[in-house]
Motif scaffolding. Structure first.
Motif, PDB file in Angstrom:
ATOM      1  N   ALA A  40      31.628  20.051  39.989  1.00  0.00           N
ATOM      2  CA  ALA A  40      30.490  20.956  40.038  1.00  0.00           C
ATOM      3  C   ALA A  40      30.954  22.376  39.774  1.00  0.00           C
ATOM      4  O   ALA A  40      32.088  22.757  40.101  1.00  0.00           O
ATOM      5  N   LEU A  41      30.092  23.172  39.185  1.00  0.00           N
ATOM      6  CA  LEU A  41      30.374  24.554  38.818  1.00  0.00           C
ATOM      7  C   LEU A  41      29.865  25.493  39.899  1.00  0.00           C
ATOM      8  O   LEU A  41      28.707  25.391  40.322  1.00  0.00           O
ATOM      9  N   TYR A  42      30.719  26.406  40.367  1.00  0.00           N
ATOM     10  CA  TYR A  42      30.259  27.413  41.319  1.00  0.00           C
ATOM     11  C   TYR A  42      29.306  28.366  40.588  1.00  0.00           C
ATOM     12  O   TYR A  42      29.539  28.716  39.425  1.00  0.00           O
ATOM     13  N   PRO A  43      28.217  28.791  41.235  1.00  0.00           N
ATOM     14  CA  PRO A  43      27.183  29.551  40.515  1.00  0.00           C
ATOM     15  C   PRO A  43      27.531  30.998  40.192  1.00  0.00           C
ATOM     16  O   PRO A  43      26.718  31.707  39.602  1.00  0.00           O
ATOM     17  N   LYS A  44      28.733  31.461  40.543  1.00  0.00           N
ATOM     18  CA  LYS A  44      29.145  32.810  40.177  1.00  0.00           C
ATOM     19  C   LYS A  44      30.320  32.717  39.227  1.00  0.00           C
ATOM     20  O   LYS A  44      31.325  32.091  39.528  1.00  0.00           O
ATOM     21  N   TRP A  45      30.207  33.348  38.066  1.00  0.00           N
ATOM     22  CA  TRP A  45      31.258  33.298  37.068  1.00  0.00           C
ATOM     23  C   TRP A  45      31.202  34.576  36.234  1.00  0.00           C
ATOM     24  O   TRP A  45      30.225  35.335  36.272  1.00  0.00           O
ATOM     25  N   ASP A  46      32.256  34.812  35.477  1.00  0.00           N
ATOM     26  CA  ASP A  46      32.348  35.999  34.617  1.00  0.00           C
ATOM     27  C   ASP A  46      32.601  35.565  33.180  1.00  0.00           C
ATOM     28  O   ASP A  46      33.255  34.558  32.930  1.00  0.00           O
ATOM     29  N   TYR A  47      32.083  36.342  32.254  1.00  0.00           N
ATOM     30  CA  TYR A  47      32.358  36.052  30.855  1.00  0.00           C
ATOM     31  C   TYR A  47      32.487  37.359  30.073  1.00  0.00           C
ATOM     32  O   TYR A  47      32.005  38.412  30.495  1.00  0.00           O
ATOM     33  N   HIS A  48      33.137  37.252  28.947  1.00  0.00           N
ATOM     34  CA  HIS A  48      33.328  38.408  28.062  1.00  0.00           C
ATOM     35  C   HIS A  48      33.071  37.952  26.632  1.00  0.00           C
ATOM     36  O   HIS A  48      33.636  36.945  26.178  1.00  0.00           O
ATOM     37  N   VAL A  49      32.199  38.649  25.944  1.00  0.00           N
ATOM     38  CA  VAL A  49      31.901  38.313  24.551  1.00  0.00           C
ATOM     39  C   VAL A  49      33.067  38.756  23.675  1.00  0.00           C
ATOM     40  O   VAL A  49      33.454  39.933  23.684  1.00  0.00           O
ATOM     41  N   LEU A  50      33.635  37.823  22.930  1.00  0.00           N
ATOM     42  CA  LEU A  50      34.767  38.112  22.061  1.00  0.00           C
ATOM     43  C   LEU A  50      34.330  38.522  20.668  1.00  0.00           C
ATOM     44  O   LEU A  50      34.948  39.391  20.043  1.00  0.00           O
ATOM     45  N   GLU A  51      33.244  37.889  20.208  1.00  0.00           N
ATOM     46  CA  GLU A  51      32.847  38.142  18.825  1.00  0.00           C
ATOM     47  C   GLU A  51      31.442  37.618  18.585  1.00  0.00           C
ATOM     48  O   GLU A  51      31.053  36.580  19.120  1.00  0.00           O
ATOM     49  N   VAL A  52      30.666  38.354  17.795  1.00  0.00           N
ATOM     50  CA  VAL A  52      29.345  37.909  17.344  1.00  0.00           C
ATOM     51  C   VAL A  52      29.336  37.973  15.828  1.00  0.00           C
ATOM     52  O   VAL A  52      29.501  39.050  15.246  1.00  0.00           O
ATOM     53  N   THR A  53      29.159  36.830  15.180  1.00  0.00           N
ATOM     54  CA  THR A  53      29.222  36.781  13.718  1.00  0.00           C
ATOM     55  C   THR A  53      28.085  35.936  13.161  1.00  0.00           C
ATOM     56  O   THR A  53      27.606  35.011  13.817  1.00  0.00           O
ATOM     57  N   PRO A  54      27.634  36.223  11.927  1.00  0.00           N
ATOM     58  CA  PRO A  54      26.647  35.345  11.282  1.00  0.00           C
ATOM     59  C   PRO A  54      27.249  33.966  11.076  1.00  0.00           C
ATOM     60  O   PRO A  54      28.389  33.831  10.618  1.00  0.00           O
ATOM     61  N   PHE A  55      26.493  32.942  11.412  1.00  0.00           N
ATOM     62  CA  PHE A  55      26.987  31.573  11.269  1.00  0.00           C
ATOM     63  C   PHE A  55      26.304  30.856  10.111  1.00  0.00           C
ATOM     64  O   PHE A  55      26.925  30.155   9.330  1.00  0.00           O
ATOM     65  N   ALA A  56      25.009  31.036  10.013  1.00  0.00           N
ATOM     66  CA  ALA A  56      24.205  30.480   8.931  1.00  0.00           C
ATOM     67  C   ALA A  56      22.986  31.391   8.804  1.00  0.00           C
ATOM     68  O   ALA A  56      22.830  32.355   9.558  1.00  0.00           O
ATOM     69  N   LYS A  57      22.130  31.109   7.892  1.00  0.00           N
ATOM     70  CA  LYS A  57      20.950  31.943   7.709  1.00  0.00           C
ATOM     71  C   LYS A  57      20.085  31.909   8.967  1.00  0.00           C
ATOM     72  O   LYS A  57      19.642  30.854   9.398  1.00  0.00           O
ATOM     73  N   GLY A  58      19.896  33.079   9.573  1.00  0.00           N
ATOM     74  CA  GLY A  58      19.083  33.163  10.782  1.00  0.00           C
ATOM     75  C   GLY A  58      19.766  32.647  12.024  1.00  0.00           C
ATOM     76  O   GLY A  58      19.109  32.441  13.043  1.00  0.00           O
ATOM     77  N   VAL A  59      21.087  32.442  11.986  1.00  0.00           N
ATOM     78  CA  VAL A  59      21.829  31.938  13.139  1.00  0.00           C
ATOM     79  C   VAL A  59      23.081  32.794  13.347  1.00  0.00           C
ATOM     80  O   VAL A  59      23.837  33.032  12.400  1.00  0.00           O
ATOM     81  N   TYR A  60      23.283  33.231  14.591  1.00  0.00           N
ATOM     82  CA  TYR A  60      24.488  33.981  14.940  1.00  0.00           C
ATOM     83  C   TYR A  60      25.338  33.143  15.892  1.00  0.00           C
ATOM     84  O   TYR A  60      24.816  32.456  16.775  1.00  0.00           O
ATOM     85  N   ALA A  61      26.647  33.222  15.693  1.00  0.00           N
ATOM     86  CA  ALA A  61      27.596  32.533  16.566  1.00  0.00           C
ATOM     87  C   ALA A  61      28.216  33.554  17.516  1.00  0.00           C
ATOM     88  O   ALA A  61      28.734  34.582  17.082  1.00  0.00           O
ATOM     89  N   VAL A  62      28.119  33.250  18.806  1.00  0.00           N
ATOM     90  CA  VAL A  62      28.698  34.113  19.835  1.00  0.00           C
ATOM     91  C   VAL A  62      29.912  33.407  20.412  1.00  0.00           C
ATOM     92  O   VAL A  62      29.800  32.308  20.961  1.00  0.00           O
ATOM     93  N   LYS A  63      31.045  34.032  20.261  1.00  0.00           N
ATOM     94  CA  LYS A  63      32.277  33.499  20.842  1.00  0.00           C
ATOM     95  C   LYS A  63      32.553  34.268  22.127  1.00  0.00           C
ATOM     96  O   LYS A  63      32.501  35.500  22.159  1.00  0.00           O
ATOM     97  N   TYR A  64      32.817  33.538  23.218  1.00  0.00           N
ATOM     98  CA  TYR A  64      32.958  34.193  24.513  1.00  0.00           C
ATOM     99  C   TYR A  64      34.091  33.555  25.315  1.00  0.00           C
ATOM    100  O   TYR A  64      34.488  32.414  25.082  1.00  0.00           O
ATOM    101  N   LEU A  65      34.563  34.321  26.277  1.00  0.00           N
ATOM    102  CA  LEU A  65      35.568  33.855  27.222  1.00  0.00           C
ATOM    103  C   LEU A  65      34.908  33.741  28.592  1.00  0.00           C
ATOM    104  O   LEU A  65      34.370  34.710  29.113  1.00  0.00           O
ATOM    105  N   LEU A  66      34.948  32.556  29.171  1.00  0.00           N
ATOM    106  CA  LEU A  66      34.358  32.303  30.480  1.00  0.00           C
ATOM    107  C   LEU A  66      35.450  32.065  31.501  1.00  0.00           C
ATOM    108  O   LEU A  66      36.361  31.268  31.277  1.00  0.00           O
ATOM    109  N   LYS A  67      35.383  32.770  32.618  1.00  0.00           N
ATOM    110  CA  LYS A  67      36.253  32.521  33.761  1.00  0.00           C
ATOM    111  C   LYS A  67      35.380  32.044  34.908  1.00  0.00           C
ATOM    112  O   LYS A  67      34.433  32.728  35.300  1.00  0.00           O
ATOM    113  N   ALA A  68      35.693  30.881  35.436  1.00  0.00           N
ATOM    114  CA  ALA A  68      34.826  30.281  36.452  1.00  0.00           C
ATOM    115  C   ALA A  68      35.660  29.447  37.404  1.00  0.00           C
ATOM    116  O   ALA A  68      36.868  29.292  37.245  1.00  0.00           O
TER     117      ALA A  68
END
Length: 435
Positions: free
Chosen positions: A85-113
């Motif tokens: 089970a996942l504890y309900p408090k966690w931290d994340y940091h967005v590493l990169e936001v890039t176009p993935f396809a037409k009308g779609v963005y890919a968000v790459k992130y780092l999650l610490k939980a």
């Protein structure tokens, strides 16, 4: 399709390299005890697809990520082998936001939980949908362990089910990472003396919700509902422990909740005198489902969280909704106020560790208690539990032993007596370590 999959695989490999280069283990700390499991920290470098014409902003990313992690929890809790089970408090940091396809963005992130895992687990594979908003439609109703609708699909989805059209690295991805155990606390005690009020009494309220929502019999006769069975087993346990029972009158119930539909909670009060403290226990039988006739429960819950030293809940979790204080406040127009003194909460439902723990600690925070743990301990389950559990009996028995005989049991003794369903305690890291 081959080009699309190749891109995904290349990106996945790049993510693993970033993870190895940038992630540093969090410093472990003693903050939990579980009888057959422990908390552990982990990291994930993930991808999130957001469909829109312009780059997503922080609020949009945050909302989509929270949806995505619900799907991750859904599969964590449902695995027969190595459930977690996942504890309900966690931290994340967005590493990169890039176009993935037409009308779609890919968000790459780092999650610490962190979460709760079986003690022998060293690595864990997490499964997340790229786009949590479209995964239900993509599943075509063929990827669930039991019948579900879009709002609760995250809890029941199963991409490995035979006939499921969801494709790995197209609709969802797997991420295997190391689990870094956090050592369990070894000898921590409930703060028994601090539970006693100015009248030399420990006040406890135990809530019992019905197994079958909208159950018509709001009284403890009959054994065809497991909520009622649990209520009656608790009555028997308290009577055998020497408590004297008294059933509340309608007028007494009306001092807290005035029913307009004839549905009045059944309240039974038990009292026991002891040399260290007296104990007054209230058992409240009522509907607890957030989308059902639960106003009576919410009213009594508000009063209990404000005035009681020990509050026990046994009933459905509502997959994170039945005890959602913020939602209840919004829908009922009430404002919960936690008792400022030391309290123990027992959350007896399915996976409450992942839903309610951090929410209650946040409600207890003060300037002198930034984590909310100095005046609150929470006993909860990390797996799906059953109605009429006996773990609440172990807590009550420990309180009775101290009140009547002066004998203190540690949380480790209380929990080891019934270690099922990832039963454990949060918030005990600042409790006494000596009897």
């Amino acid at each position: 399709m081959k080009i699309f999959l190749l891109v995904i695989l290349v990106v996945t490999g790049f993510i693993q390299q970033i993870a190895q280069a940038q992630i540093k283990p969090m410093a472990p700390g003693l903050e939990y005890y579980g009888g057959d499991h422990s908390e552990a920290e982990f990291h994930i470098v993930g991808l999130l697809h957001i469909v829109q014409k312009t780059p997503p902003q922080e609020k949009q990313i945050d909302a989509s990520l929270r949806q995505q992690l619900r799907f991750m929890l859904g599969l964590m809790r449902s695995r027969e082998e190595h459930a977690a089970a996942l504890y309900p408090k966690w931290d994340y940091h967005v590493l990169e936001v890039t176009p993935f396809a037409k009308g779609v963005y890919a968000v790459k992130y780092l999650l610490k939980a962190k979460g709760v895992f079986a003690k022998n687990v060293k690595h864990f594979t997490f499964t997340l949908p790229y786009n949590p908003k479209t995964i239900f439609e993509d599943s075509k109703g063929l990827c669930m362990e039991k019948e579900a609708v879009e709002s609760n699909f995250w809890y029941h989805w199963e991409p490995l089910k035979e006939g499921c059209p969801l494709v790995e690295n197209q609709h969802y991805f797997n991420y295997t990472t190391e689990i870094t155990p956090i050592a369990n606390t070894t000898q921590t005690y409930p703060e028994y003396e601090r539970l006693v009020d100015q009248n030399k009494t420990i006040k406890m309220t135990l809530f019992f919700g019905f197994e079958h929502y909208d159950y018509a019999k709001w009284f403890p006769e009959g054994t065809d509902d497991w909520g009622i069975i649990g209520f009656n087993e608790q009555r028997k346990f308290l009577s055998n422990a020497g408590f004297q029972e008294r059933v509340w009158s309608t007028d007494e119930v009306a001092k807290i909740y005035q029913a307009k539909d004839g549905f009045v909670p059944y309240v039974s009060e038990f009292n026991l005198s002891g040399k260290n403290a007296n104990i007054r226990v209230r058992l409240v039988l009522a509907e607890t489902g957030i989308n059902h006739n639960s106003k009576a429960f919410h009213t009594f819950l508000n009063e209990a969280l404000r005035d009681e030293s020990v509050v026990v809940y046994n009933g459905h979790s509502g997959i994170g909704q039945n005890l959602d204080l913020g939602r209840i406040e919004k829908e009922r127009g009430i404002k919960f106020k936690m008792n400022p003194n030391y309290q123990i909460l027992f959350l007896g439902s399915c996976v409450p560790y992942a839903y309610y723990t951090d929410m209650f600690f946040n409600r207890k925070k003060t300037e002198n208690d930034i984590n909310g743990t100095l005046n609150l301990d929470i006993l909860s389950y990390g797996k799906e539990s059953t109605f009429a559990n006996k773990e609440d009996h172990a807590l009550t028995e420990a309180l009775v032993k101290w009140a009547t005989k002066g004998k203190k049991q540690s949380y480790q003794d209380i929990i080891n007596s019934s270690p099922y369903y990832f039963f454990g305690v949060n918030g005990d890291e600042d409790n006494p370590t000596e009897n």
